[in-house]
Design an enzyme around this catalytic site. Structure first.
Site, PDB file in Angstrom:
ATOM      1  N   ALA A 174     -63.076  13.653 -89.608  1.00 50.13           N
ATOM      2  CA  ALA A 174     -63.276  12.723 -88.502  1.00 50.13           C
ATOM      3  C   ALA A 174     -61.945  12.188 -87.989  1.00 50.13           C
ATOM      4  O   ALA A 174     -61.723  12.096 -86.773  1.00 50.13           O
ATOM      5  CB  ALA A 174     -64.184  11.572 -88.934  1.00 50.13           C
ATOM      6  N   ASP A 175     -61.049  11.825 -88.901  1.00 52.12           N
ATOM      7  CA  ASP A 175     -59.740  11.308 -88.492  1.00 52.12           C
ATOM      8  C   ASP A 175     -58.950  12.365 -87.734  1.00 52.12           C
ATOM      9  O   ASP A 175     -58.287  12.070 -86.732  1.00 52.12           O
ATOM     10  CB  ASP A 175     -58.952  10.878 -89.723  1.00 52.12           C
ATOM     11  N   SER A 176     -58.988  13.604 -88.225  1.00 49.49           N
ATOM     12  CA  SER A 176     -58.214  14.671 -87.601  1.00 49.49           C
ATOM     13  C   SER A 176     -58.729  14.990 -86.201  1.00 49.49           C
ATOM     14  O   SER A 176     -57.945  15.150 -85.261  1.00 49.49           O
ATOM     15  CB  SER A 176     -58.251  15.921 -88.476  1.00 49.49           C
ATOM     16  N   GLY A 179     -57.702  12.249 -83.912  1.00 45.03           N
ATOM     17  CA  GLY A 179     -56.285  12.326 -83.588  1.00 45.03           C
ATOM     18  C   GLY A 179     -55.997  13.358 -82.515  1.00 45.03           C
ATOM     19  O   GLY A 179     -55.197  13.119 -81.596  1.00 45.03           O
TER      20      GLY A 179
END
Length: 388
Positions: A174-176, A179
């Site tokens: 999710a973070d990637s 980003g």
């Protein structure tokens, strides 16, 4: 380092862009990692005591994630609880093109850096505000680590096998994804901002939830049409068959995706069933999905007689879309990785050397370079604070 041709510094697409990165951990670091690899000057603002929390993700004393996501960046250690530290931060923001933060909503305002303050300080600024659930809505104040988003977005529910629990991804998915979306949004805003004769601060509200939710495809429309949520099906696909991983006789695995009619005909002929497309179980797309176990058994039966090398040759000879399942040990010496020069040697702070990924694209045949390894905490204070 790679011997491959690299773009010179003056030809880096973002060589005139200054980014101030107040974020921690993965989402913001991935966002600014993309910008830094494109030539932007990225200044990581870190706590003087321990730095970015990403530094704590270590293997054998090496901050491996920091090495990956913070190369081409500078580090400035500031105590943002002090008047001096905040004065330095404001001075940097006044010069910046992009500001990235991933505090809980409202924190930037408590720091005295709300919209109006930033407008007075730097009206051309683009602010990317990353949070778990967005700056508004019922979850705005709720903590939002990636695991929660991967669970609630629908990803875990459709990942894994039907007879086993839902499966979270083994990395910061999710973070990637957020980003990557954030870097695109920031650059789009920058393009528009630079064409605006009377710029005002542009705010990008970037949640971790929404980019991942959007990447899962037509889940909502398909449920509305069928009344069924996508079921966990392992490596199989809910949309076409065959698509799975299959074992070879030497204990390796190959992945196969062969949903097109021509490919299927070549596959069936190769495994000794040239008339399979006339079999009512396999004659249509829907029939193959309904009889996926029987279809997989046919394919697995043949591949069980082949080594990995033989299986790859079998698929190559018949122009069938299949390939080996690799882990990182395989990839370190894989000819594709070596020919494309996708791994670069980088020094660790204690004098060792490890591999990190190269910039993952080329521009006019040249790959943007890794200009410097990830910085030590506060390494660039003198460079950025010398005139303050």
């Amino acid at each position: 380092m790679s011997s491959e041709q690299s773009l010179p510094d003056e030809r880096q697409p973002l060589s005139d862009v200054l980014v101030i990165d107040l974020s921690r951990l993965v989402s913001g670091n991935v966002l600014t990692h993309v910008l830094a690899d494109l030539g932007a000057a990225v200044v990581k603002i870190e706590s003087p005591e321990r730095g970015d929390d990403l530094r704590a993700w270590q293997r054998q004393g090496v901050s491996t994630y920091w090495l990956e996501y913070s190369r081409n960046k500078d580090s400035v250690a500031l105590d943002l609880r002090s008047d001096e530290g905040m004065a330095s931060l404001r001075s940097l923001i006044a010069r910046a093109d992009i500001l990235v933060e991933n505090f809980r909503p409202g924190t930037l305002e408590k720091m005295g850096l709300g919209y109006d303050a930033l407008q007075r300080l730097n009206p051309k600024l683009i602010v990317v505000r990353i949070s778990g659930w967005g700056q508004t809505g019922p979850f705005a104040k709720k903590g939002g680590f990636g695991s929660l988003i991967e669970a609630m977005s629908g990803f875990a529910a459709m990942n894994g096998h039907a007879d086993r629990p839902p499966v979270l991804p083994p990395f910061s998915l999710a973070d990637s994804v957020a980003g990557l979306h954030g870097s695109t949004a920031a650059l789009a805003a920058l393009l528009r901002q630079r064409a605006n004769p009377s710029p005002t601060v542009q705010e990008i509200d970037l949640s971790l939830f929404e980019p991942l939710f959007s990447m899962l495809g037509p889940q909502a429309s398909e449920f509305q049409l069928t009344g069924q949520a996508t079921q966990r099906s392992g490596s199989r696909s809910p949309t076409h068959a065959p698509r799975n991983v299959y074992a070879t006789k030497d204990g390796r695995w190959v992945a196969l995706s062969a949903g097109m009619a021509g490919t299927l005909q070549r596959l069936f002929a190769g495994i000794g069933h040239p008339d399979a497309l006339k079999d009512e179980r396999f004659a249509t797309h829907e029939a193959r999905l309904a009889n996926i176990d029987a279809l997989d058994d046919l394919i697995q039966g043949h591949l069980s007689t082949l080594t990995l090398a033989e299986a790859l040759a079998f698929f190559e000879d018949r122009d069938i879309t299949a390939g080996e399942v690799c882990d990182i040990e395989d990839l370190l010496t894989h000819p594709y990785i070596q020919e494309r020069e996708l791994l670069l040697d980088t020094p660790t702070p204690d004098g060792r050397t490890v591999s990190v990924h190269a910039v993952p694209f080329k521009i006019n045949g040249a790959r943007p370079p890794v200009r410097r390894p990830a910085p030590a905490l506060g390494q660039d204070n003198d460079k950025w604070l010398k005139d303050q």
